[in-house]
Design a protein around this motif. Structure first.
Motif, PDB file in Angstrom:
ATOM      1  N   PRO A 206       0.623  -1.211   0.187  1.00 12.21           N
ATOM      2  CA  PRO A 206       0.320  -0.160   0.148  1.00 12.21           C
ATOM      3  C   PRO A 206       0.452   1.273  -0.041  1.00 12.21           C
ATOM      4  CG  PRO A 206      -1.032  -1.763   1.919  1.00 12.21           C
ATOM      5  CD  PRO A 206       0.439  -2.468   0.858  1.00 12.21           C
ATOM      6  N   LEU A 207       2.044   0.882   0.874  1.00 15.46           N
ATOM      7  CA  LEU A 207       2.862   2.170   0.838  1.00 15.46           C
ATOM      8  C   LEU A 207       3.788   2.770  -0.226  1.00 15.46           C
ATOM      9  CD1 LEU A 207       4.608   2.246   4.561  1.00 15.46           C
ATOM     10  CD2 LEU A 207       2.902   4.028   3.581  1.00 15.46           C
ATOM     11  N   THR A 208       4.218   1.937  -1.057  1.00 17.78           N
ATOM     12  CA  THR A 208       4.846   1.633  -2.706  1.00 17.78           C
ATOM     13  C   THR A 208       3.771   1.733  -3.775  1.00 17.78           C
ATOM     14  OG1 THR A 208       6.042  -0.141  -2.104  1.00 17.78           O
ATOM     15  CG2 THR A 208       6.127   0.599  -4.033  1.00 17.78           C
ATOM     16  N   VAL A 209       2.422   1.557  -3.221  1.00 13.95           N
ATOM     17  CA  VAL A 209       1.161   2.543  -4.012  1.00 13.95           C
ATOM     18  C   VAL A 209       1.230   3.275  -4.279  1.00 13.95           C
ATOM     19  CG1 VAL A 209      -1.015   2.111  -4.910  1.00 13.95           C
ATOM     20  CG2 VAL A 209      -0.095  -0.343  -4.402  1.00 13.95           C
ATOM     21  N   MET A 210       1.108   4.146  -2.711  1.00 18.67           N
ATOM     22  CA  MET A 210       0.653   6.034  -2.949  1.00 18.67           C
ATOM     23  C   MET A 210       1.934   6.680  -3.507  1.00 18.67           C
ATOM     24  SD  MET A 210      -0.612   5.011   1.014  1.00 18.67           S
ATOM     25  CE  MET A 210      -0.645   6.829   1.353  1.00 18.67           C
ATOM     26  N   VAL A 211       3.043   5.817  -2.844  1.00 19.18           N
ATOM     27  CA  VAL A 211       4.461   6.651  -3.897  1.00 19.18           C
ATOM     28  C   VAL A 211       4.058   6.973  -5.124  1.00 19.18           C
ATOM     29  CG1 VAL A 211       6.372   6.539  -3.692  1.00 19.18           C
ATOM     30  CG2 VAL A 211       6.037   6.669  -1.719  1.00 19.18           C
ATOM     31  N   LEU A 212       4.356   5.607  -5.837  1.00 15.42           N
ATOM     32  CA  LEU A 212       2.998   5.260  -7.582  1.00 15.42           C
ATOM     33  C   LEU A 212       3.182   6.409  -7.879  1.00 15.42           C
ATOM     34  CD1 LEU A 212       3.784   2.493  -8.974  1.00 15.42           C
ATOM     35  CD2 LEU A 212       2.315   4.212  -9.624  1.00 15.42           C
ATOM     36  N   ILE A 213       1.439   6.636  -7.418  1.00 15.18           N
ATOM     37  CA  ILE A 213       0.606   7.483  -7.922  1.00 15.18           C
ATOM     38  C   ILE A 213       0.509   8.761  -7.667  1.00 15.18           C
ATOM     39  CG2 ILE A 213      -2.064   7.889  -7.283  1.00 15.18           C
ATOM     40  CD1 ILE A 213      -2.453   4.835  -6.891  1.00 15.18           C
ATOM     41  N   ILE A 214       1.459   8.539  -6.069  1.00  6.98           N
ATOM     42  CA  ILE A 214       1.824  10.560  -6.384  1.00  6.98           C
ATOM     43  C   ILE A 214       2.619  11.049  -7.124  1.00  6.98           C
ATOM     44  CG2 ILE A 214       2.545  12.488  -4.513  1.00  6.98           C
ATOM     45  CD1 ILE A 214       1.239  10.783  -2.385  1.00  6.98           C
ATOM     46  N   CYS A 215       3.215  10.173  -7.146  1.00 11.31           N
ATOM     47  CA  CYS A 215       4.801  10.575  -8.486  1.00 11.31           C
ATOM     48  C   CYS A 215       4.425  10.265  -9.996  1.00 11.31           C
ATOM     49  CB  CYS A 215       6.130   9.214  -7.836  1.00 11.31           C
ATOM     50  SG  CYS A 215       7.036   9.504  -6.777  1.00 11.31           S
ATOM     51  N   ALA A 216       3.190  10.035 -10.062  1.00 11.76           N
ATOM     52  CA  ALA A 216       3.016   9.967 -11.473  1.00 11.76           C
ATOM     53  C   ALA A 216       2.649  11.181 -11.794  1.00 11.76           C
ATOM     54  CB  ALA A 216       1.755   8.390 -12.206  1.00 11.76           C
ATOM     55  N   GLN A 217       1.846  11.926 -10.742  1.00 10.07           N
ATOM     56  CA  GLN A 217       1.482  13.400 -10.991  1.00 10.07           C
ATOM     57  C   GLN A 217       2.410  14.535 -11.602  1.00 10.07           C
ATOM     58  OE1 GLN A 217      -1.894  12.881 -11.485  1.00 10.07           O
ATOM     59  NE2 GLN A 217      -1.277  11.261 -10.499  1.00 10.07           N
ATOM     60  N   PHE A 218       3.757  13.956 -11.119  1.00  8.60           N
ATOM     61  CA  PHE A 218       4.603  15.271 -11.452  1.00  8.60           C
ATOM     62  C   PHE A 218       5.765  15.145 -12.083  1.00  8.60           C
ATOM     63  CE2 PHE A 218       2.694  15.438  -6.821  1.00  8.60           C
ATOM     64  CZ  PHE A 218       1.942  16.234  -6.906  1.00  8.60           C
TER      65      PHE A 218
END
Length: 367
Positions: free
Chosen positions: A316-328
């Protein structure tokens, strides 16, 4: 060009500082992270309770939320009591099982005609069983000790969740930026709902089947091993293997012949393989889009920082990092490296400010 080394240096310093804070603040952060997870589960369960049809009516949130809260904490208390009782009994019987295992190693060393007979200490460290039991008891004690703090955090999260969207809206200088933040949060919520829902269902199935198999064969501590199988199923790869090893070793020294040991080893291995490699991938699909290597690296990283809890939360923590990083644009390459196929989707685009503000105000503040 001169700005590039400075940017890299600032990123490395920031990552080092964040890692240090995660390690130093473990005692403070872990109960809060667990509380957020419990809060999320309570809201998801409350939504499921409200969806239960009662003729033309549905339960109101004022009834569904306390019901979900009672179910979560009731089940948690029951599980902790059962596991604690089983661990206490296992700790009491540990010397007997260790002596049987030593005798078994000596017997097979003699049958194989080894010049230097093997001893148990040659295969596993001294007092490994006692240390493993002590570690399990310590984990249960830690969870029970922090339960009151987790409960307080969860209570305040439930009381204040209606204000989260208003606070989040006022964090941004424009409604358009707030809209992007809300959409990113929704993407994370959808991904986590999908992952946690399926993972919890297959983990419960794994734990129940493990408990049933061990109970039928007469192996003691079946409830404990069922809970271990349920919990370790959240840990990628190594969790399933560990859940098979523990009861198999106990069966080896508990029974007088190898037949129950072989049945338990093959039965548990079949359960883990069927659920982990056949059922779960079909249910999960490719929605997480995470590289297998990245999952193993995140498992090692979060495990080294937060122990077993970090291993459970690594996906779950890595999924959150992936989604957030994909936006910038600056962090998008990180998301590409974390993904399985490099396709992380398009960044969320801004729409009208009015729509973003209205969407934020209409949101309920729950995950």
């Amino acid at each position: 060009m001169p700005r590039f080394p400075l940017t890299v240096t600032l990123v490395l310093v920031s990552l080092t500082l964040i890692g240090w804070l995660l390690v130093v603040g473990r005692a403070l952060l872990l109960p809060f992270v667990i509380a957020i997870l419990v809060w999320y589960l309570i809201n998801a369960l409350a939504a499921a309770i409200r969806a239960i049809p009662l003729g033309p009516y549905r339960l109101p949130p004022v009834v569904a939320l306390p019901a979900a809260l009672a179910v979560i904490f009731g089940v948690s208390t029951m599980v902790v009591d059962i596991v604690t009782a089983n661990l206490t009994e296992l700790a009491r019987d540990a010397p007997v099982y260790q002596a049987r295992l030593e005798a078994l190693v000596a017997t097979y060393s003699e049958k194989l005609g080894l010049e230097n007979p093997l001893e148990l200490r040659d295969l596993v460290p001294d007092n490994a069983l006692n240390r493993a039991i002590a570690a399990g008891a310590n984990a249960i004690t830690t969870i029970a000790g922090s339960a009151s703090l987790v409960f307080i955090y969860v209570l305040f999260l439930l009381l204040e969740q209606k204000t989260f969207d208003r606070k989040m809206l006022r964090l941004f200088t424009s409604p358009e930026r707030a809209e992007i933040a809300f959409k990113v949060r929704e993407r994370i919520a959808v991904a986590l709902r999908h992952y946690l829902g399926i993972k919890t269902a297959v983990s419960v199935l794994t734990g129940v089947l493990t408990h049933v198999l061990l109970t039928v064969l007469g192996l003691p501590y079946a409830a404990l091993f069922g809970f271990i199988a349920f919990l370790l199923n959240y840990i990628p790869t190594i969790g399933s293997l560990t859940a098979v090893i523990f009861p198999s070793l106990l069966a080896l020294v508990y029974f007088d012949n190898l037949t129950p040991f072989l049945i338990i080893s093959l039965g548990l291995g079949t359960i883990q393989f069927s659920i982990g490699n056949l059922l779960e991938p079909r249910l999960m699909g490719t929605s997480l889009n995470m590289s297998g290597l990245v999952i193993m690296l995140s498992l090692a990283f979060w495990g080294s920082i937060w122990g077993v809890t970090g291993m459970v939360l690594c996906v779950p923590l890595t999924v959150m990092v992936l989604i957030i990083c994909a936006q910038f644009p600056a962090s998008r390459p990180i998301a590409v490296l974390l993904s399985a196929d490099g396709d992380v989707g398009e960044p969320i685009a801004m729409t009208s400010g009015a729509n973003g503000a209205n969407g934020a105000k209409e949101a309920g503040g729950t995950p």
